[in-house]
Design a protein around this motif. Structure first.
Motif, PDB file in Angstrom:
ATOM      1  N   ASP A  34     -29.785 -31.906 -19.059  1.00 26.13           N
ATOM      2  CA  ASP A  34     -30.551 -31.201 -20.091  1.00 26.13           C
ATOM      3  C   ASP A  34     -29.691 -31.186 -21.352  1.00 26.13           C
ATOM      4  OD1 ASP A  34     -31.763 -29.285 -21.756  1.00 26.13           O
ATOM      5  OD2 ASP A  34     -32.515 -28.161 -20.033  1.00 26.13           O
ATOM      6  N   ARG A  36     -30.585 -30.060 -24.319  1.00 29.59           N
ATOM      7  CA  ARG A  36     -31.013 -29.068 -25.313  1.00 29.59           C
ATOM      8  C   ARG A  36     -29.913 -28.020 -25.504  1.00 29.59           C
ATOM      9  NH1 ARG A  36     -36.070 -26.673 -22.791  1.00 29.59           N
ATOM     10  NH2 ARG A  36     -34.630 -26.679 -21.032  1.00 29.59           N
ATOM     11  N   PRO A  38     -28.097 -24.229 -25.272  1.00 34.08           N
ATOM     12  CA  PRO A  38     -27.993 -23.274 -24.157  1.00 34.08           C
ATOM     13  C   PRO A  38     -29.142 -22.267 -24.083  1.00 34.08           C
ATOM     14  CG  PRO A  38     -25.843 -23.617 -25.108  1.00 34.08           C
ATOM     15  CD  PRO A  38     -26.820 -24.352 -25.996  1.00 34.08           C
ATOM     16  N   GLU A  40     -32.215 -22.669 -25.005  1.00 30.32           N
ATOM     17  CA  GLU A  40     -33.395 -23.378 -24.501  1.00 30.32           C
ATOM     18  C   GLU A  40     -33.266 -23.582 -22.993  1.00 30.32           C
ATOM     19  OE1 GLU A  40     -34.821 -26.347 -27.922  1.00 30.32           O
ATOM     20  OE2 GLU A  40     -32.693 -26.573 -27.383  1.00 30.32           O
ATOM     21  N   TYR A  41     -32.059 -23.933 -22.556  1.00 26.90           N
ATOM     22  CA  TYR A  41     -31.786 -24.127 -21.125  1.00 26.90           C
ATOM     23  C   TYR A  41     -32.030 -22.824 -20.361  1.00 26.90           C
ATOM     24  CZ  TYR A  41     -29.061 -25.300 -16.920  1.00 26.90           C
ATOM     25  OH  TYR A  41     -28.648 -25.515 -15.635  1.00 26.90           O
ATOM     26  N   GLU A  42     -31.548 -21.719 -20.923  1.00 26.52           N
ATOM     27  CA  GLU A  42     -31.698 -20.421 -20.257  1.00 26.52           C
ATOM     28  C   GLU A  42     -33.161 -20.016 -20.138  1.00 26.52           C
ATOM     29  OE1 GLU A  42     -29.262 -17.758 -22.558  1.00 26.52           O
ATOM     30  OE2 GLU A  42     -27.452 -18.887 -22.090  1.00 26.52           O
ATOM     31  N   HIS A  45     -35.418 -24.664 -17.245  1.00 23.96           N
ATOM     32  CA  HIS A  45     -34.950 -26.037 -17.093  1.00 23.96           C
ATOM     33  C   HIS A  45     -35.383 -26.568 -15.742  1.00 23.96           C
ATOM     34  CE1 HIS A  45     -31.731 -23.447 -15.502  1.00 23.96           C
ATOM     35  NE2 HIS A  45     -31.626 -24.389 -14.577  1.00 23.96           N
ATOM     36  N   ALA A  49     -30.762 -29.376 -13.035  1.00 23.51           N
ATOM     37  CA  ALA A  49     -30.326 -29.984 -14.297  1.00 23.51           C
ATOM     38  C   ALA A  49     -28.975 -29.421 -14.725  1.00 23.51           C
ATOM     39  CB  ALA A  49     -31.354 -29.738 -15.394  1.00 23.51           C
ATOM     40  N   GLN A  50     -28.149 -30.306 -15.244  1.00 20.23           N
ATOM     41  CA  GLN A  50     -26.842 -29.934 -15.775  1.00 20.23           C
ATOM     42  C   GLN A  50     -26.983 -29.813 -17.290  1.00 20.23           C
ATOM     43  OE1 GLN A  50     -23.893 -32.931 -15.149  1.00 20.23           O
ATOM     44  NE2 GLN A  50     -22.251 -31.714 -16.031  1.00 20.23           N
ATOM     45  N   LEU A  51     -26.533 -28.717 -17.852  1.00 21.89           N
ATOM     46  CA  LEU A  51     -26.604 -28.517 -19.298  1.00 21.89           C
ATOM     47  C   LEU A  51     -25.422 -29.193 -19.974  1.00 21.89           C
ATOM     48  CD1 LEU A  51     -27.790 -27.228 -21.859  1.00 21.89           C
ATOM     49  CD2 LEU A  51     -26.371 -25.208 -21.350  1.00 21.89           C
TER      50      LEU A  51
END
Length: 73
Positions: A34, A36, A38, A40-42, A45, A49-51
């Motif tokens: 991912d 995007r 942080p 957006e990830y939170e 996701h 997926a790895q941020l």
């Protein structure tokens, strides 16, 4: 990796193609990244997926297993 590697054409997949691949493969058979921000990830996701925010990719490429296909979104 040289600077020109960042400008190579990349294969794109539709959401449906990604969905199919994720169903067919085990999670240890691919990298799901991912890119995007942080927050957006939170908010949500894909499971597993790895941020790695896109701005951090050059420094964090070593975290991605190059022997596996990588799906970035």
């Amino acid at each position: 990796m040289g600077i020109l590697d960042y400008f190579r054409p990349v294969e794109t997949m539709t959401a449906e193609e990604v969905r199919k691949l994720l169903k067919e493969k085990r999670p240890d058979e691919y990298n799901l990244v991912d890119v995007r921000q942080p927050k957006e990830y939170e908010r949500g996701h894909l499971p597993g997926a790895q941020l790695i925010p896109v701005g951090e990719l050059p420094e964090r490429l070593g975290e991605i297993d190059r022997s596996k296909p990588t799906i970035a979104y």
